[in-house]
Scaffold this motif. Structure first.
Motif, PDB file in Angstrom:
ATOM      1  N   GLY A 144       0.830  -1.199   0.015  1.00 14.00           N
ATOM      2  CA  GLY A 144      -0.026   0.092   0.078  1.00 14.00           C
ATOM      3  C   GLY A 144       0.949   1.333  -0.010  1.00 14.00           C
ATOM      4  O   GLY A 144       1.780   1.514   0.761  1.00 14.00           O
ATOM      5  N   ILE A 145       0.580   2.183  -0.855  1.00 14.09           N
ATOM      6  CA  ILE A 145       1.226   3.473  -1.026  1.00 14.09           C
ATOM      7  C   ILE A 145       0.331   4.684  -0.808  1.00 14.09           C
ATOM      8  O   ILE A 145      -0.526   4.652  -1.640  1.00 14.09           O
ATOM      9  CB  ILE A 145       2.308   3.253  -2.346  1.00 14.09           C
ATOM     10  N   GLU A 146       0.751   5.571  -0.248  1.00 16.41           N
ATOM     11  CA  GLU A 146      -0.160   6.808   0.236  1.00 16.41           C
ATOM     12  C   GLU A 146       1.017   8.059   0.359  1.00 16.41           C
ATOM     13  O   GLU A 146       2.064   7.784   0.939  1.00 16.41           O
ATOM     14  CB  GLU A 146      -1.029   6.350   1.395  1.00 16.41           C
ATOM     15  N   GLY A 147       0.309   9.207   0.283  1.00 18.11           N
ATOM     16  CA  GLY A 147       1.185  10.354   0.349  1.00 18.11           C
ATOM     17  C   GLY A 147       0.953  10.927   1.857  1.00 18.11           C
ATOM     18  O   GLY A 147       1.824  11.646   2.249  1.00 18.11           O
ATOM     19  N   SER A 148       0.172  10.504   2.408  1.00 20.40           N
ATOM     20  CA  SER A 148      -0.164  10.877   3.798  1.00 20.40           C
ATOM     21  C   SER A 148       0.529   9.888   5.000  1.00 20.40           C
ATOM     22  O   SER A 148      -0.115   8.786   5.093  1.00 20.40           O
ATOM     23  CB  SER A 148      -1.793  10.957   4.225  1.00 20.40           C
ATOM     24  N   LYS A 149       1.410  10.178   5.669  1.00 12.63           N
ATOM     25  CA  LYS A 149       2.173   9.457   6.695  1.00 12.63           C
ATOM     26  C   LYS A 149       1.054   9.020   7.759  1.00 12.63           C
ATOM     27  O   LYS A 149       0.974   7.977   8.332  1.00 12.63           O
ATOM     28  CB  LYS A 149       3.327  10.133   7.299  1.00 12.63           C
ATOM     29  N   LEU A 150       0.117  10.084   8.183  1.00 12.15           N
ATOM     30  CA  LEU A 150      -0.712   9.821   9.264  1.00 12.15           C
ATOM     31  C   LEU A 150      -1.833   8.378   8.819  1.00 12.15           C
ATOM     32  O   LEU A 150      -1.971   7.662   9.426  1.00 12.15           O
ATOM     33  CB  LEU A 150      -1.872  10.982   9.524  1.00 12.15           C
ATOM     34  N   LEU A 151      -2.211   8.611   7.511  1.00 13.89           N
ATOM     35  CA  LEU A 151      -2.980   7.323   6.945  1.00 13.89           C
ATOM     36  C   LEU A 151      -2.114   6.139   6.746  1.00 13.89           C
ATOM     37  O   LEU A 151      -2.840   5.201   7.164  1.00 13.89           O
ATOM     38  CB  LEU A 151      -3.630   7.880   5.629  1.00 13.89           C
ATOM     39  N   VAL A 152      -0.982   6.351   6.342  1.00 13.96           N
ATOM     40  CA  VAL A 152      -0.187   5.071   6.321  1.00 13.96           C
ATOM     41  C   VAL A 152       0.035   4.517   7.773  1.00 13.96           C
ATOM     42  O   VAL A 152      -0.104   3.113   7.881  1.00 13.96           O
ATOM     43  CB  VAL A 152       1.210   5.441   5.532  1.00 13.96           C
ATOM     44  N   ASP A 153       0.375   5.273   8.712  1.00  9.10           N
ATOM     45  CA  ASP A 153       0.235   4.724  10.110  1.00  9.10           C
ATOM     46  C   ASP A 153      -0.571   3.889  10.414  1.00  9.10           C
ATOM     47  O   ASP A 153      -0.735   2.842  11.193  1.00  9.10           O
ATOM     48  CB  ASP A 153       0.600   5.833  10.947  1.00  9.10           C
ATOM     49  N   ARG A 154      -1.835   4.504  10.297  1.00  6.28           N
ATOM     50  CA  ARG A 154      -3.309   4.250  10.544  1.00  6.28           C
ATOM     51  C   ARG A 154      -3.529   2.825   9.841  1.00  6.28           C
ATOM     52  O   ARG A 154      -3.829   1.850  10.563  1.00  6.28           O
ATOM     53  CB  ARG A 154      -4.407   5.139  10.333  1.00  6.28           C
ATOM     54  N   ALA A 155      -3.229   2.657   8.543  1.00  4.00           N
ATOM     55  CA  ALA A 155      -3.223   1.495   7.684  1.00  4.00           C
ATOM     56  C   ALA A 155      -2.364   0.459   8.402  1.00  4.00           C
ATOM     57  O   ALA A 155      -2.734  -0.818   8.294  1.00  4.00           O
ATOM     58  CB  ALA A 155      -2.938   1.620   6.348  1.00  4.00           C
ATOM     59  N   HIS A 156      -1.196   0.813   8.580  1.00  2.00           N
ATOM     60  CA  HIS A 156      -0.245  -0.475   9.295  1.00  2.00           C
ATOM     61  C   HIS A 156      -0.665  -0.893  10.567  1.00  2.00           C
ATOM     62  O   HIS A 156      -0.744  -2.123  10.705  1.00  2.00           O
ATOM     63  CB  HIS A 156       1.114   0.322   9.279  1.00  2.00           C
ATOM     64  N   ASP A 157      -1.270   0.080  11.402  1.00  2.00           N
ATOM     65  CA  ASP A 157      -2.022  -0.313  12.622  1.00  2.00           C
ATOM     66  C   ASP A 157      -3.163  -1.305  12.374  1.00  2.00           C
ATOM     67  O   ASP A 157      -3.247  -2.292  13.122  1.00  2.00           O
ATOM     68  CB  ASP A 157      -2.189   0.752  13.520  1.00  2.00           C
ATOM     69  N   ALA A 158      -3.994  -1.036  11.580  1.00  2.00           N
ATOM     70  CA  ALA A 158      -5.169  -1.684  11.004  1.00  2.00           C
ATOM     71  C   ALA A 158      -4.855  -2.984  10.619  1.00  2.00           C
ATOM     72  O   ALA A 158      -5.487  -4.001  10.862  1.00  2.00           O
ATOM     73  CB  ALA A 158      -6.068  -0.831  10.022  1.00  2.00           C
ATOM     74  N   ALA A 159      -3.834  -3.164   9.802  1.00  2.00           N
ATOM     75  CA  ALA A 159      -3.304  -4.477   9.318  1.00  2.00           C
ATOM     76  C   ALA A 159      -2.669  -5.328  10.464  1.00  2.00           C
ATOM     77  O   ALA A 159      -3.016  -6.521  10.389  1.00  2.00           O
ATOM     78  CB  ALA A 159      -2.208  -4.132   8.195  1.00  2.00           C
TER      79      ALA A 159
END
Length: 435
Positions: free
Chosen positions: A312-327
């Motif tokens: 998963g690739i995204e420009g927002s670090k906040l969203l990426v952190d959230r996605a990583h935690d959800a995974a």
């Protein structure tokens, strides 16, 4: 002076389109096939705007708007048109954009995705304005033809329990120590809780906090506060910090999020959209898949339940952190990886450096994914993903990027179709698949 107009079509603001002496006239309140009496309200060099005063010959697709604020409130534009006809118009907008902008046509048209037409809006930004002359606060969407807040007491596209709070919210805002310092309230309806995010330009007093807590208990909502920028957002009660989420039952997933995070407004359609996207991708258990503009992982995590590896690739670090935690929370940490990257500034070498992907899913914002499309088009045939699924919220940028993939990259546009994510509005979402 009023004139008679014959309406040919509808634009995305739900205005009837007519012609007079070769000049386009947009007629508010008119539908295709109708003959209406309308008065000109604005004149421009290339077009005029008029407002229907009387429908002389009505369309068979005309519907009676259910919301008493329709026509004044800017939240909806198409309540006077049957929902099925709304979907057909959006499908035609998509097809026209593909042909005229992208110079492409799908091999087949997908059945449109549509679902509930009322009570569907689980995300909303409500404007707030304290009106001195009325001695009360208005809470709702802005008026259709101005910046004022519509004087609305209900909203039928909001979930019923949220609509029922509009009048009590007026009283609450009016009782605060500085009601003029409240510009907006954001609504986020999760599967287990409803969050109201209060934007306040002045500090809240202890008495204000007590009023919010009482309102929250009475109406079953969690308050979050935003005194300044997005980084200041926090729950009023610490125990509410992790309660907001939406479920994806088909995949056994719980997706946590914060009220300021981007999520789809229509959860029923979102679930159907995810299922269709994965089906169109045709993923195999051993595939390696890229999810570009992945956000919270709305597609990434469902993909990870069906295949061996998803990036998963995204420009927002906040969203990426959230996605990583959800995974991690959903037990998919080993099948997923995430990266923060500005996808508007990528090239073919960047794509090559990521390694081969069997399938790619693209879900960009309104600006589209031109750089990504050009990078994919520049790959050698043996390097290209077998299939690409593109989810779009803007037919024009989808059409542009489809033209790049097909006309420059040698892809075939296998199918495309509209998604009625926002019933009663002119907003067009769509999905396309390339091989």
């Amino acid at each position: 002076m009023s004139e008679v107009f014959h309406i040919e079509s509808l634009d995305l603001e739900a205005r009837g389109v007519a012609r007079r002496d070769g000049k386009v006239v947009f007629v508010e309140g008119a539908l295709p096939g109708e003959k209406v009496l309308a008065g000109i309200t604005r004149r421009k060099s290339s077009f005029d705007v008029a407002r229907a005063e009387k429908v002389l010959v009505p369309s068979s697709q005309r519907a009676k708007p259910l919301c008493p604020s329709f026509g004044l409130c800017g939240g909806c534009a198409m309540q006077h048109l049957e929902p099925a006809a709304q979907v057909a118009i959006k499908q035609r907008v998509l097809e026209d954009a593909l042909v005229h902008i992208g110079k492409v046509a799908p091999a087949c048209i997908l059945p449109p995705l549509h679902g509930p037409t009322w009570g569907y809006r689980h995300r909303a930004r409500l404007s707030v304005r304290y009106v001195n002359k009325k001695g009360t606060a208005l809470v709702g969407f802005r008026e259709r033809r101005g910046s004022y807040v519509a004087d609305m007491k209900e909203c039928l596209v909001l979930p019923p329990h949220v609509s029922a709070m509009l009048v009590p919210l007026r009283a609450l805002i009016g009782a605060l120590s500085d009601p003029r310092s409240i510009p907006q309230i954001e609504v986020a309806v999760g599967d287990a809780t409803t969050v109201l995010l209060l934007r306040h330009m002045a500090p809240l007093t202890p008495a204000d906090i007590d009023l919010l807590k009482i309102f929250g208990q009475e109406h079953g909502v969690s308050w979050w506060l935003q005194p300044k920028g997005p980084e200041t957002v926090r729950p009023l009660r610490d125990e509410d910090a992790e309660t907001l989420s939406y479920l994806l039952p088909e995949f056994g997933l719980r997706m946590p999020y914060r009220p300021t995070d981007f999520t789809q407004v229509n959860q029923a359609i979102n679930r159907t959209l995810i299922s269709r996207a994965l089906s169109l991708l045709g993923i195999e258990p051993d595939d390696r898949v890229a999810d570009l503009f992945c956000g919270l992982g709305n597609f990434t995590l469902p993909l990870a339940t069906r295949t061996r590896a998803v990036v998963g690739i995204e420009g927002s670090k906040l969203l990426v952190d959230r996605a990583h935690d959800a995974a991690r929370q959903n037990g998919l940490g080993e099948r997923t990886s995430f990266a923060v990257l500005n996808l508007f500034e990528v090239d073919v070498q960047w794509l090559r450096d990521l390694g081969y992907f069997d399938r790619v899913l693209i879900d960009p914002p309104r600006e589209g994914a031109e750089a990504v499309a050009r990078a994919l088009a520049a790959l050698a045939p043996r390097e290209r993903p077998k299939r690409i699924v593109y989810v779009s919220c803007n037919p024009a940028t989808l059409a542009r990027d489809a033209g790049i993939l097909v006309n420059e990259g040698g892809y075939r546009m296998q199918a495309a179709g509209a998604i009625n994510m926002f019933p009663h509005t002119g907003h067009v979402e769509s999905i396309a698949v390339f091989e």
